[in-house]
Design an enzyme around this catalytic site. Structure first.
Site: not given
Ligand code: IPD
Length: 278
Positions: A92-93, A95
């Site tokens: 899940i990108d 989250t």
């Molecule tokens: C996040 C998202 C977000 C970014 C964070 C990431 P995740 O991924 O891509 O846009 O700002 O740095 O960690 O943790 O939801 O897989």
């Protein structure tokens, strides 16, 4: 010549659709939120279950392949890219978007062989948009070819970045200063959709002209890197040098001129590497 990795990409597409279904179903229920490294680094049971679904399905078919998955790494698995065929997975990108039901939530899977990304799939599963790219074969959204805007003039561009307060106040200060610098060029605007993989796809289809970020991970970038390249975009390190998947930083843009302009304005802060322990 037959495409050696076509079968893997077909399987990836199927498993990505399954993962998307699981995420959409989870959105209909209560979401229990857990913290990882900080109060704004969130994870849910769904992140973990979706990653298990993806990895077990791929492992069954390709038992010799390697994996780098966000939640497996959080649980202590290594995050080392070798020459072996490697699936780089963010179940899940976005989250934080998922827990708020903010509609940019994606499944992101990149596939690398000898450290080269062969294909990438990003499924923005609430929007129901499937972005795909195979090296040398172009980039697509729902089967329709996509390409970057081609914008060369940064003063006419829409720029994406992400804002997050992680641990270090100095990084936070620099991140905010960078946003001010980019806004003052001026550009048409800055947006933060909240999913790195979706951000890359938005530039790939011309809805935005650039995206820069320090502090993300290889699983946020691997699939999007294939998609942006195949859509005719540019991907570089935050310094303007060659992109390095494990470096936790990137600029992508519709043109080299815009990528170089952003690189010249950035104050860079150290954000470690995915293949080194912090
Ligand atoms: C996040 C998202 C977000 C970014 C964070 C990431 P995740 O991924 O891509 O846009 O700002 O740095 O960690 O943790 O939801 O897989």
């Amino acid at each position: 010549m037959a495409d050696e990795w076509k079968e893997c990409m077909d399987h990836c597409l199927e498993v990505t659709k399954e993962a998307g279904k699981m995420i959409r179903a989870a959105l209909q229920k209560d979401i229990a939120i857990m913290q990882k490294s900080s109060p704004v680094d969130l994870v849910t049971e769904t992140d973990q279950k979706v990653e298990q679904l993806i990895i077990s399905s791929i492992k069954e078919k390709y038992p010799t392949h390697s994996f780098i998955g966000e939640e497996s790494v959080a649980a202590g698995a290594p995050s080392i890219l070798t020459d072996n065929p490697t699936w780089i997975i963010d179940p899940i990108d976005g989250t934080t978007n998922f827990v708020h039901r903010f509609p940019f939530v994606s499944v992101s899977i990149g596939f690398a062989v000898k450290k080269e990304i062969e294909f990438g799939i990003v499924y923005s599963c609430i929007e129901d948009k499937m972005y795909t790219a195979r090296k040398g074969n172009g980039a697509f959204c729902d089967g329709v070819p996509i390409k970057v805007s081609g914008q060369e003039d940064i003063t006419k561009s829409l720029v994406l970045t992400e804002m997050g307060f992680k641990k270090d106040p100095e990084h936070f200060k620099t991140m905010m200063a960078n946003i001010k610098t980019i806004l003052s060029i001026p550009v048409h605007g800055i947006r933060s959709p909240g999913s790195a993989a979706v951000n890359m796809c938005l530039v790939a289809c011309g809805a935005a002209d650039a995206y820069y970020h320090m502090g993300i991970h290889c699983w946020d970038m691997a699939a999007g890197a294939a998609i942006i390249r195949e859509a005719g975009g540019v991907i570089t390190d935050i310094s303007g040098g060659p992109f390095d998947l494990m470096s936790r930083r990137l600029i992508i843009a519709s043109s080299r001129t815009i990528a170089e302009h952003i690189a010249s304005k950035m104050t860079v802060f150290p954000c470690g590497r995915d293949d080194l322990e912090d």
